[in-house]
Design a protein around this motif. Sequence first.
Motif, PDB file in Angstrom:
ATOM      1  N   LYS A  80       0.820  -1.222   0.000  1.00 23.13           N
ATOM      2  CA  LYS A  80       0.000   0.000   0.000  1.00 23.13           C
ATOM      3  C   LYS A  80       0.850   1.268   0.000  1.00 23.13           C
ATOM      4  N   ASP A  81       2.053   1.237   0.606  1.00 25.17           N
ATOM      5  CA  ASP A  81       2.892   2.438   0.576  1.00 25.17           C
ATOM      6  C   ASP A  81       3.411   2.702  -0.831  1.00 25.17           C
ATOM      7  N   LEU A  82       3.697   1.640  -1.570  1.00 28.73           N
ATOM      8  CA  LEU A  82       4.143   1.792  -2.950  1.00 28.73           C
ATOM      9  C   LEU A  82       2.980   2.240  -3.837  1.00 28.73           C
ATOM     10  N   ASN A  83       1.805   1.639  -3.621  1.00 28.21           N
ATOM     11  CA  ASN A  83       0.634   2.064  -4.394  1.00 28.21           C
ATOM     12  C   ASN A  83       0.321   3.530  -4.123  1.00 28.21           C
ATOM     13  N   GLN A  84       0.535   3.974  -2.873  1.00 25.57           N
ATOM     14  CA  GLN A  84       0.284   5.366  -2.535  1.00 25.57           C
ATOM     15  C   GLN A  84       1.199   6.293  -3.318  1.00 25.57           C
ATOM     16  N   LYS A  85       2.421   5.842  -3.587  1.00 31.24           N
ATOM     17  CA  LYS A  85       3.353   6.636  -4.398  1.00 31.24           C
ATOM     18  C   LYS A  85       2.850   6.754  -5.838  1.00 31.24           C
ATOM     19  N   ILE A  86       2.237   5.680  -6.341  1.00 33.87           N
ATOM     20  CA  ILE A  86       1.668   5.729  -7.692  1.00 33.87           C
ATOM     21  C   ILE A  86       0.489   6.689  -7.717  1.00 33.87           C
ATOM     22  N   VAL A  87      -0.393   6.562  -6.719  1.00 32.39           N
ATOM     23  CA  VAL A  87      -1.564   7.442  -6.629  1.00 32.39           C
ATOM     24  C   VAL A  87      -1.130   8.908  -6.582  1.00 32.39           C
ATOM     25  N   ALA A  88       0.002   9.185  -5.927  1.00 33.48           N
ATOM     26  CA  ALA A  88       0.468  10.560  -5.737  1.00 33.48           C
ATOM     27  C   ALA A  88       1.060  11.184  -6.996  1.00 33.48           C
ATOM     28  N   ILE A  89       1.257  10.409  -8.058  1.00 33.18           N
ATOM     29  CA  ILE A  89       1.748  10.985  -9.315  1.00 33.18           C
ATOM     30  C   ILE A  89       0.732  12.030  -9.787  1.00 33.18           C
ATOM     31  N   PRO A  90       1.171  13.248 -10.079  1.00 23.12           N
ATOM     32  CA  PRO A  90       0.236  14.351 -10.381  1.00 23.12           C
ATOM     33  C   PRO A  90      -0.715  14.062 -11.537  1.00 23.12           C
ATOM     34  N   ASN A  91      -1.858  14.746 -11.510  1.00 25.74           N
ATOM     35  CA  ASN A  91      -2.887  14.549 -12.525  1.00 25.74           C
ATOM     36  C   ASN A  91      -2.387  14.860 -13.932  1.00 25.74           C
ATOM     37  N   ASN A  92      -1.485  15.828 -14.046  1.00 25.24           N
ATOM     38  CA  ASN A  92      -0.999  16.198 -15.376  1.00 25.24           C
ATOM     39  C   ASN A  92       0.017  15.207 -15.935  1.00 25.24           C
ATOM     40  N   LEU A  93       0.313  14.164 -15.147  1.00 27.09           N
ATOM     41  CA  LEU A  93       1.219  13.108 -15.618  1.00 27.09           C
ATOM     42  C   LEU A  93       0.473  11.778 -15.708  1.00 27.09           C
ATOM     43  N   ALA A  94      -0.741  11.818 -16.227  1.00 26.37           N
ATOM     44  CA  ALA A  94      -1.579  10.610 -16.297  1.00 26.37           C
ATOM     45  C   ALA A  94      -0.926   9.526 -17.143  1.00 26.37           C
TER      46      ALA A  94
END
Length: 384
Positions: A185-199
Motif C-alpha cells: 500500500k505504501d508503494l501504491n500510494q506513491k503511484i496514486v500521488a503521481i500528479p494529474n498532469n502526468l496521467a
Amino acid sequence: MQGNDLEVVLDDERQLTNVEFTNLSAKVNAGALPVEYFRKNLFNATTRISKELKRDKVIYDDGSLKIKVNRSLHQKHRDLLSIIFTDNKGLSKLRQDGSYLIYHNLYDMAKKMGYEKPNDVIHLIKGWLHDLRHTDMIVENENFEHRHMLLGDFALDYKTNKYAVIMPAKTAKFHILHYAVEIPKDLNQKIVAIPNNLAKTKALVSYMLSNQALKNGISFQNICDKLDIQNENKSRFKKEIQDNEKLLHEFNITFDKESQILKYKQIETIRFHAPLKIDKIIECIDQTPKEEVQKSSFESLSLFSEDDLKEILDTNEERYKKFITSFIDCEITINAQKYIFRGLSRDANGDIQLELKSGEADCRANTQSKAYYTVFNSFFKDPM
C-alpha cells in the motif's frame, strides 16, 4: 478453454472448491488485483472523461482472445480501485460462492487520493465509484463470451461516509483464473500521488509494475501500443518521460534515449499470485461429491454495528426507516433455515431482535442467541 467449462467455473451460485478457496483467500487477504486491470489498458492514459460507450471498447486483442469494456475509465478510477483493494478498512469472510465484502470510508478514500479538503470532493468519489460499479469487462473468443462487473452492489451511510461493496461471485471467480499483482500500500500510494498532469506516466508505471521485469526492456513504440497512445500524443509522451526521469527512477524505471528502450528493475516487495487453470478447477469440481456442493448467494450487506442499531432504534426514526427500506424482505439463512427479514425490535430485556418471517409464521432471533452470531457477524457486520 472450452466455453461450457468456463460457464461451469464462473457459475455465480456454484460453491468454491477447496483449491479455489485457498487461491482466492490468498489474493483477497493480500489486496492483490488482477494484472489485466493494468496490462490491458482498462484505464485510459490520455483523457479524464468517463462515459458509457455506444459500442464496447476493445482493450486487448491477440487474435484469439478479446477483452472489452462498456465504459471509458481513466487514471482516477485506477487510483480509487487500487485503494479499495490495497488499503481498505476491512474484509468480510469469503462466502461459499466466492463473494465477499470490502469496507472503506469515502473521506479516507479522498484523503488517500491526495485531496487537501476531502469533504469537498466526496461527490467526485461517489461519481467514480458509480462508474466502476457500472463497468463490465467482457472476455470473448470464437466459442464463448464472459461478462463480469468490476464492483458489485454497495451500501453507503450518508452520515458517516462508511462504504461497503460486494465483490460478486462471478467477478471473484474471474480473479481465480488470472494472475494477480500484490503492490504494497505504501508503494501504491506513491503511484496514486503521481500528479494529474502526468496521467500517461502513471499509466506507464502501473503497466511496468504489473509485469515481471524483462531483461531487454520494452521499446517506446511498444509501450505506446500497450497504453493506446496515439501518434498525435507520442511526442508529448516521450517528452513527459524524459522530463520525469527522477520520478521514474523511484519506481526502478529508466529510459534510454538512444535505443528508445524503457527498462524496469524488479521491485522485490511486489508479489505475483498465480492463477488456477480451468482444467484443474473442473477436475476438482468433478471429484467433489454432489451432496457436498451447495448453492449459496449473497443476500445483503450492512454498514451498521450493534451500537448503530441501538441508536437507530432509540433516536433516529428517519435513519431507521432508511435502514429498514434497504433490507426489508431480504432473504437470510440461519442454521440452514430460510427466513425473510422484516425489521428490528427489542425484547423485554431491551436486547435487539431481528423480526423474521418463515413461511406464514413470524419469529424472532434474539441478539444473544446462536442465531444472532450467525446473522450479526455477516448480515450486520461492521469491522470499521
